[in-house]
Design an enzyme around this catalytic site. Structure first.
Site, PDB file in Angstrom:
ATOM      1  N   TRP A 161      14.626  -1.415  19.118  1.00  0.00           N
ATOM      2  CA  TRP A 161      14.317  -2.769  19.587  1.00  0.00           C
ATOM      3  C   TRP A 161      15.646  -3.309  20.085  1.00  0.00           C
ATOM      4  CZ3 TRP A 161      15.555  -7.910  18.657  1.00  0.00           C
ATOM      5  CH2 TRP A 161      14.608  -8.864  19.041  1.00  0.00           C
ATOM      6  N   GLU A 210       1.165 -23.041  11.850  1.00  0.00           N
ATOM      7  CA  GLU A 210       0.878 -21.615  11.735  1.00  0.00           C
ATOM      8  C   GLU A 210      -0.171 -21.194  12.771  1.00  0.00           C
ATOM      9  OE1 GLU A 210       2.233 -19.139  10.677  1.00  0.00           O
ATOM     10  OE2 GLU A 210       0.704 -17.603  10.474  1.00  0.00           O
ATOM     11  N   ARG A 213       6.861  -2.184  13.765  1.00  0.00           N
ATOM     12  CA  ARG A 213       8.123  -2.902  13.616  1.00  0.00           C
ATOM     13  C   ARG A 213       8.612  -3.489  14.940  1.00  0.00           C
ATOM     14  NH1 ARG A 213      10.693  -1.677   8.883  1.00  0.00           N
ATOM     15  NH2 ARG A 213      12.774  -1.951   9.717  1.00  0.00           N
ATOM     16  N   GLU A 251       2.191 -16.026  19.533  1.00  0.00           N
ATOM     17  CA  GLU A 251       2.699 -14.669  19.257  1.00  0.00           C
ATOM     18  C   GLU A 251       1.874 -13.600  19.975  1.00  0.00           C
ATOM     19  OE1 GLU A 251       4.494 -14.096  14.799  1.00  0.00           O
ATOM     20  OE2 GLU A 251       2.384 -14.574  14.900  1.00  0.00           O
ATOM     21  N   LYS A 260       0.553 -18.361  15.602  1.00  0.00           N
ATOM     22  CA  LYS A 260      -0.304 -17.167  15.717  1.00  0.00           C
ATOM     23  C   LYS A 260      -0.749 -16.994  17.162  1.00  0.00           C
ATOM     24  CE  LYS A 260       0.158 -15.762  12.950  1.00  0.00           C
ATOM     25  NZ  LYS A 260       0.992 -15.136  12.061  1.00  0.00           N
ATOM     26  N   LYS A 287       7.978  -6.805  13.554  1.00  0.00           N
ATOM     27  CA  LYS A 287       7.360  -7.178  12.280  1.00  0.00           C
ATOM     28  C   LYS A 287       8.422  -7.535  11.246  1.00  0.00           C
ATOM     29  CE  LYS A 287       3.905  -7.344   9.334  1.00  0.00           C
ATOM     30  NZ  LYS A 287       3.092  -8.568   9.476  1.00  0.00           N
ATOM     31  N   CYS A 314      13.673  -1.775  15.019  1.00  0.00           N
ATOM     32  CA  CYS A 314      14.152  -0.399  14.942  1.00  0.00           C
ATOM     33  C   CYS A 314      13.551   0.369  13.753  1.00  0.00           C
ATOM     34  CB  CYS A 314      15.663  -0.312  14.834  1.00  0.00           C
ATOM     35  SG  CYS A 314      16.523  -0.963  16.248  1.00  0.00           S
ATOM     36  N   ASN A 353      19.774   1.275  12.596  1.00  0.00           N
ATOM     37  CA  ASN A 353      19.058  -0.002  12.626  1.00  0.00           C
ATOM     38  C   ASN A 353      20.018  -1.038  12.068  1.00  0.00           C
ATOM     39  OD1 ASN A 353      17.266  -2.143  12.375  1.00  0.00           O
ATOM     40  ND2 ASN A 353      16.289  -1.342  10.526  1.00  0.00           N
ATOM     41  N   GLY A 354      20.188  -2.157  12.789  1.00  0.00           N
ATOM     42  CA  GLY A 354      21.125  -3.183  12.340  1.00  0.00           C
ATOM     43  C   GLY A 354      22.059  -3.545  13.470  1.00  0.00           C
ATOM     44  N   HIS A 375       4.077 -40.290  20.456  1.00  0.00           N
ATOM     45  CA  HIS A 375       5.503 -40.486  20.728  1.00  0.00           C
ATOM     46  C   HIS A 375       6.015 -39.456  21.729  1.00  0.00           C
ATOM     47  CE1 HIS A 375       5.655 -43.544  17.662  1.00  0.00           C
ATOM     48  NE2 HIS A 375       4.980 -42.723  16.865  1.00  0.00           N
TER      49      HIS A 375
END
Ligand code: G6P
Length: 607
Positions: free
Chosen positions: A74, A480, A27, A487, A484, A602, A2, A100-101, A503
């Site tokens: 969002w 990482e 964002r 995403e 990446k 973000k 948001c 926002n929240g 395993h």
């Protein structure tokens, strides 16, 4: 997550709001809207989808007002659709709100407001705020907002306008970011600096439960008791170009190409006369002598930097380190005392789980050192000590340059602690310092090799599933690299420790499965070569990433991406750039929206 923008001044508000929202697109959002005070009434225009849809809708209206609030949503409560988009307006048509929240007690408040005759149109938690401000409004908007926020549980950054007060609007925050931009004859609010940077560089950073009252010439800030607070002006010193694409096709590519520079900015000022000098923190040798444990806490990419940090600190400074994802740490009643140091890592400095993990740590008496990119962010302000990563604004959702600089700071911390504890000899320390100083040019060389990675990606972008395996520091890197890739390319991917493959996961390897192997650790190279043979025997195609000197890797892997011959200890800073480039080219080949991947945000400012 948001984005909020608000404007009051002499200019037409709607285009300023929409341009500001564009700067907050990074964002993450799925719908957008604006409310403008226009010809004596509040006009709301909002819709599901990208800002382009909103722009088109706004173009069909005459929105000439000079006061307004805008929002990119969002979705959390209620699907992304026109009705659930913000701003939300009270039944009376008097109050419009962007938020926002998450309002955690919204059901209780909704029932109360329904009992008072309010009708709800949306599925959102935010709509209760519009009705509650309306309910509390007895002619004084500030009083109404103050009463309202005293009843809210959860997190919020709010922008509120009222048709009775055409010459002002209000903003308030708790646990979600919000800044006030101070212009000449105009003022702004925004979730983040890029939204207002073309208009002003002077800002107020609102603290929790502060309320800002803005008119075009003045901004007054009050605490929850209604007492005026004297705010310090924070001057933003980065330039507008830092938040623009500057000719690059994507922010992500621009940000990877900035890695040599930002590594230099982060490392150089902290090495003086061949010695590491962390003068913004004051962690004494006596404290480190008696330290019980270090806890590294973060989310996402920052968490993966933390995993590298654990290897480094344990290896060099011989202090036990635990690494936790913040959302788990904050709820597991962690064992902490004043002999524990908590290292918080965050690019944005606003990730809500990380912020709450910080508060939990302080509540339990631990000392908090944070590694943060955004100057003046909540995490930076609330930590006992801060080391900034000088990565500059990072706009692409997928974090790249911030990660490299987080690693750089962790190397500096590990070396500093090791020196203070006497667990490293001068020669070893000098060697690491020399290598760290070389990293900007090493990463530059990795970037120059991007065509090789692009070529490999153009041949494999149809892969359905990709595994990353590594050992030691390379396992941390694999996590990482895999994150990446998933995403931004939406290709299923998992990271495994090389030794763990047998395993279970090896059952998934079949003819043509792509396996990516960072192999930068000399002492584990033979073991990794065995792992490669195992997956190749089952038909895997192997992409290895290793130092030039490791010729034997070429004999087993299908394709080898070379990085310069750096010490294994510092190799992650360079090797990750190849993996970032790999994810980037795979996503580009697939035609994905690299900078704004689906469903991601973000800055994750809700739990
Ligand atoms: C989100 C972002 C990631 C980031 C994570 C933690 O998931 O998409 O790129 O790593 O949040 O963010 P922080 O700002 O705390 O580093």
């Amino acid at each position: 997550m948001c984005g909020i923008v608000g404007y009051i001044g002499e200019r037409c508000a709607a285009p300023i709001l929409i341009n500001g929202l564009k700067k907050l697109e990074y964002r993450g959002y799925d719908s957008a809207g604006v409310a403008v005070f226009d010809n004596g009434a509040l006009k709301v225009v909002k819709c599901k989808g990208r800002l382009k849809c909103l722009e088109e809708k706004v173009a069909n209206e005459t929105l000439e007002g000079k006061v307004g609030i805008g929002h990119t949503r969002w979705a959390t409560h209620g699907e992304p659709n026109d009705v659930n988009s913000h701003p939300h307006i009270s039944n009376s048509g008097k109050i419009a709100v962007v938020h926002n929240g998450i309002i955690e007690n919204y059901i209780k408040l909704k029932e109360f407001l329904q009992s008072k005759g309010y009708n709800f149109e949306s599925d959102t938690d935010t709509e209760v705020v519009a009705h509650l401000v309306d309910y509390n409004y007895k002619g004084d908007l500030k009083e109404a907002v103050m009463s309202t926020i005293s009843e809210l549980e959860g997190s919020y950054a709010l922008g509120v306008i009222c048709s009775d007060c055409p010459d002002m609007f209000l903003a308030a925050r708790k646990d979600s970011p919000l800044i006030v931009g101070l212009g000449r004859g105009e003022n702004f609010i925004a979730s983040d600096i890029p939204a207002i940077l073309e208009h002003t560089r002077d800002i107020y950073i609102l603290e929790d439960k502060e309320i800002a009252v803005l008119d075009k010439d003045n901004v007054k800030v009050f605490n929850i008791y209604g007492t005026e607070v004297k705010k310090e002006v924070f001057h933003v010193n980065w330039d507008v170009a830092a938040a623009e694409k500057s000719g690059y096709k994507h922010f992500m590519m621009k940000e990877m190409c900035e890695e040599p520079k930002v590594l230099k900015d982060t490392i150089s000022p902290r090495i003086k006369d061949g010695k590491i000098v962390l003068d913004s923190i004051n962690i004494e040798p006596e404290y480190l002598e008696n330290i019980n444990r270090i806890h590294i806490v973060a989310c996402g990419t920052a968490y993966h930097a933390g995993v590298v940090g654990k290897y480094l600190i344990e290896k060099l400074a011989r202090i036990p380190v635990e690494v936790d994802v913040a959302s788990e740490f904050r709820y597991r009643d962690p064992l902490l005392s004043d002999k524990d140091l908590v290292i918080i890592i965050s690019q944005s400095g606003e990730t809500i789980d990380t912020l709450f993990a910080l508060r939990e740590s302080k509540r339990k008496g631990a000392r908090v050192l944070s590694i943060v990119n955004v100057v003046g962010s909540s995490i930076a302000r609330e930590s006992d000590e801060v080391l900034y990563t000088w990565a500059g604004p990072e706009i692409a959702v997928a974090s790249t340059k911030a990660y490299n600089t987080q690693l750089a700071v962790l190397y500096l911390i590990a070396c500093d602690f090791a020196k203070k504890r006497g667990t490293i000899d001068d020669e070893q320390l000098e060697r690491i310092i020399e290598q760290l100083k070389e990293m900007p040019s090493v990463v530059d060389k990795v970037l120059q090799n991007k065509e090789a990675i692009q070529k490999f990606s153009s041949e494999h972008y149809n892969a359905k599933s990709i595994f990353f395996i590594g050992r030691g520091l390379d396992y941390a890197l694999s996590m990482e690299g895999s994150l990446k890739l998933k995403e931004i390319s939406y290709i299923h991917s998992e990271a495994y420790a090389g030794g763990e493959l047998k395993h279970g996961t090896i059952a998934l390897i079949e003819k043509g499965t792509l396996v990516v192997c960072p192999m930068t650790q000399d002492d584990l190279l033979e073991k990794m070569i065995s792992n490669i043979r195992e997956v190749k025997a089952r038909g895997a195609v192997v992409l290895a990433i290793t130092q030039e000197k490791n010729k034997e890797v070429e004999k087993v892997a299908d394709v080898v991406i070379k990085i310069p011959d750096v010490d294994p200890l510092v190799a992650p800073i360079a090797a990750i750039t190849s993996m970032q480039l790999f994810a980037y080219y795979m996503a580009v080949q697939k035609g994905c929206d690299v900078d704004k991947p689906r469903n991601l945000a973000k800055s994750v400012t809700v739990e």
